[in-house]
Design a protein around this motif. Structure first.
Motif, PDB file in Angstrom:
ATOM      1  N   SER A   1      48.279  -5.695 -43.920  1.00 13.40           N
ATOM      2  CA  SER A   1      49.187  -4.625 -43.548  1.00 13.40           C
ATOM      3  C   SER A   1      49.706  -4.831 -42.133  1.00 13.40           C
ATOM      4  N   ASN A   2      50.603  -3.992 -41.698  1.00 15.52           N
ATOM      5  CA  ASN A   2      51.058  -4.052 -40.313  1.00 15.52           C
ATOM      6  C   ASN A   2      50.969  -2.672 -39.689  1.00 15.52           C
ATOM      7  N   ALA A   3      51.322  -2.597 -38.435  1.00 12.39           N
ATOM      8  CA  ALA A   3      51.156  -1.360 -37.683  1.00 12.39           C
ATOM      9  C   ALA A   3      51.981  -0.206 -38.240  1.00 12.39           C
ATOM     10  N   LYS A   4      52.983  -0.478 -39.036  1.00 13.89           N
ATOM     11  CA  LYS A   4      53.847   0.587 -39.544  1.00 13.89           C
ATOM     12  C   LYS A   4      53.192   1.422 -40.632  1.00 13.89           C
ATOM     13  N   THR A   5      52.078   0.966 -41.180  1.00 16.73           N
ATOM     14  CA  THR A   5      51.442   1.710 -42.262  1.00 16.73           C
ATOM     15  C   THR A   5      50.418   2.721 -41.745  1.00 16.73           C
ATOM     16  N   GLY A   6      50.039   2.614 -40.493  1.00 20.66           N
ATOM     17  CA  GLY A   6      49.089   3.547 -39.900  1.00 20.66           C
ATOM     18  C   GLY A   6      49.797   4.485 -38.944  1.00 20.66           C
ATOM     19  N   ARG A   7      48.996   5.171 -38.136  1.00 23.12           N
ATOM     20  CA  ARG A   7      49.590   6.093 -37.169  1.00 23.12           C
ATOM     21  C   ARG A   7      48.734   6.165 -35.915  1.00 23.12           C
ATOM     22  N   ILE A   8      49.394   6.523 -34.829  1.00 23.85           N
ATOM     23  CA  ILE A   8      48.690   6.755 -33.573  1.00 23.85           C
ATOM     24  C   ILE A   8      48.597   8.259 -33.379  1.00 23.85           C
ATOM     25  N   ARG A   9      47.414   8.694 -32.965  1.00 27.40           N
ATOM     26  CA  ARG A   9      47.187  10.122 -32.739  1.00 27.40           C
ATOM     27  C   ARG A   9      46.145  10.283 -31.640  1.00 27.40           C
ATOM     28  N   PRO A  10      46.054  11.489 -31.072  1.00 27.32           N
ATOM     29  CA  PRO A  10      44.983  11.729 -30.090  1.00 27.32           C
ATOM     30  C   PRO A  10      43.612  11.582 -30.748  1.00 27.32           C
ATOM     31  N   ALA A  11      42.666  11.072 -29.986  1.00 30.19           N
ATOM     32  CA  ALA A  11      41.300  10.937 -30.503  1.00 30.19           C
ATOM     33  C   ALA A  11      40.691  12.313 -30.746  1.00 30.19           C
ATOM     34  N   ARG A  12      39.796  12.357 -31.728  1.00 32.95           N
ATOM     35  CA  ARG A  12      39.094  13.588 -32.089  1.00 32.95           C
ATOM     36  C   ARG A  12      37.590  13.361 -31.947  1.00 32.95           C
ATOM     37  N   MET A  13      36.848  14.443 -31.980  1.00 31.04           N
ATOM     38  CA  MET A  13      35.391  14.361 -31.869  1.00 31.04           C
ATOM     39  C   MET A  13      34.800  13.401 -32.906  1.00 31.04           C
ATOM     40  N   GLY A  14      35.320  13.448 -34.118  1.00 30.32           N
ATOM     41  CA  GLY A  14      34.810  12.603 -35.178  1.00 30.32           C
ATOM     42  C   GLY A  14      35.101  11.119 -34.997  1.00 30.32           C
ATOM     43  N   ASP A  15      35.926  10.767 -34.004  1.00 36.25           N
ATOM     44  CA  ASP A  15      36.262   9.366 -33.752  1.00 36.25           C
ATOM     45  C   ASP A  15      35.314   8.691 -32.763  1.00 36.25           C
ATOM     46  N   VAL A  16      34.484   9.446 -32.079  1.00 34.82           N
ATOM     47  CA  VAL A  16      33.694   8.886 -30.973  1.00 34.82           C
ATOM     48  C   VAL A  16      32.832   7.710 -31.418  1.00 34.82           C
ATOM     49  N   ARG A  17      32.161   7.807 -32.530  1.00 39.65           N
ATOM     50  CA  ARG A  17      31.308   6.692 -32.985  1.00 39.65           C
ATOM     51  C   ARG A  17      32.134   5.441 -33.296  1.00 39.65           C
ATOM     52  N   ALA A  18      33.301   5.621 -33.903  1.00 42.74           N
ATOM     53  CA  ALA A  18      34.167   4.474 -34.202  1.00 42.74           C
ATOM     54  C   ALA A  18      34.717   3.858 -32.916  1.00 42.74           C
ATOM     55  N   ILE A  19      35.083   4.695 -31.953  1.00 44.59           N
ATOM     56  CA  ILE A  19      35.548   4.201 -30.654  1.00 44.59           C
ATOM     57  C   ILE A  19      34.433   3.412 -29.977  1.00 44.59           C
ATOM     58  N   HIS A  20      33.241   3.975 -29.991  1.00 42.59           N
ATOM     59  CA  HIS A  20      32.092   3.315 -29.369  1.00 42.59           C
ATOM     60  C   HIS A  20      31.819   1.956 -30.021  1.00 42.59           C
ATOM     61  N   ALA A  21      31.863   1.900 -31.334  1.00 43.84           N
ATOM     62  CA  ALA A  21      31.604   0.643 -32.038  1.00 43.84           C
ATOM     63  C   ALA A  21      32.662  -0.411 -31.719  1.00 43.84           C
ATOM     64  N   LEU A  22      33.918  -0.003 -31.671  1.00 43.16           N
ATOM     65  CA  LEU A  22      34.997  -0.945 -31.366  1.00 43.16           C
ATOM     66  C   LEU A  22      34.863  -1.475 -29.940  1.00 43.16           C
ATOM     67  N   LEU A  23      34.587  -0.591 -28.991  1.00 40.33           N
ATOM     68  CA  LEU A  23      34.384  -1.018 -27.604  1.00 40.33           C
ATOM     69  C   LEU A  23      33.177  -1.948 -27.488  1.00 40.33           C
ATOM     70  N   ALA A  24      32.104  -1.637 -28.193  1.00 41.06           N
ATOM     71  CA  ALA A  24      30.895  -2.458 -28.134  1.00 41.06           C
ATOM     72  C   ALA A  24      31.145  -3.874 -28.632  1.00 41.06           C
ATOM     73  N   THR A  25      32.008  -4.014 -29.628  1.00 45.20           N
ATOM     74  CA  THR A  25      32.348  -5.341 -30.144  1.00 45.20           C
ATOM     75  C   THR A  25      32.884  -6.235 -29.028  1.00 45.20           C
ATOM     76  N   PHE A  26      33.773  -5.686 -28.209  1.00 44.92           N
ATOM     77  CA  PHE A  26      34.384  -6.462 -27.135  1.00 44.92           C
ATOM     78  C   PHE A  26      33.494  -6.524 -25.897  1.00 44.92           C
ATOM     79  N   ALA A  27      32.729  -5.479 -25.646  1.00 43.56           N
ATOM     80  CA  ALA A  27      31.799  -5.490 -24.506  1.00 43.56           C
ATOM     81  C   ALA A  27      30.718  -6.543 -24.724  1.00 43.56           C
ATOM     82  N   ASP A  28      30.249  -6.696 -25.949  1.00 45.77           N
ATOM     83  CA  ASP A  28      29.230  -7.702 -26.258  1.00 45.77           C
ATOM     84  C   ASP A  28      29.725  -9.120 -25.993  1.00 45.77           C
TER      85      ASP A  28
END
Length: 166
Positions: free
Chosen positions: A7-34
């Motif tokens: 897929s490409n970026a046109k099929t998704g959307r950008i939105r403000p982060a929500r409380m339920g996103d924190v674990r996914a944000i943390h996991a994505l950051l950890a991938t690059f921090a590692d």
């Protein structure tokens, strides 16, 4: 074997982060921090700064993140830009950067900087190289917690003129 998402970026959307996103944000950051490509962020820090974050999602899954952190009177930082590896080069990073720049304009913030290992990517958006020593000392509050401090090897870039001032 994991299937590469075509897929490409046109099929998704950008939105403000929500409380339920924190674990996914943390996991994505950890991938690059590692990999030593960005600073790790604690779950607590993410909750503290959740309003800074935007996410790119498709079908309820977060594949990209970024934050616009206000540093000072007329200065903000784009930080924690990360796109899941299988989604890189699909335009998501560009959408996230443009969203951060649009928010800076709406807040009448004239200057936005980045500390990055991906300087060429940010130059495409009009960011110019800057000596880290020229940035206000207030921005170094996160840097003192970095294992690379004071020998930072990231590039500093800045974009000015966003609010029509130079």
């Amino acid at each position: 074997m994991e299937t590469v998402h075509k897929s490409n970026a046109k099929t998704g959307r950008i939105r403000p982060a929500r409380m339920g996103d924190v674990r996914a944000i943390h996991a994505l950051l950890a991938t690059f921090a590692d990999k030593g490509l960005m600073l790790p962020r604690s779950i607590s820090s993410l909750y503290d700064h959740l309003r800074d974050f935007i996410v790119f999602e498709e079908n309820g899954t977060v594949y990209g993140i970024s934050a616009l952190h206000i540093c000072w009177d007329d200065l903000a930082e784009i930080r924690s830009l990360a796109v899941a590896e299988r989604w890189q080069k699909s335009g998501i990073g560009a959408l996230l950067v443009e969203s951060c720049l649009d928010e800076a304009r709406s807040l009448e913030i004239d200057q936005v900087f980045v500390l990055t290992y991906q300087a060429a990517f940010f130059r495409k958006f009009g960011f110019m190289d800057r000596d880290k020593q020229d940035l206000p000392h207030k921005i170094w509050s996160d840097c003192i917690h970095c294992p690379k401090f004071p020998d930072c090897d990231e590039d500093a870039l800045i974009r000015t003129g966003l609010a029509g001032r130079s």
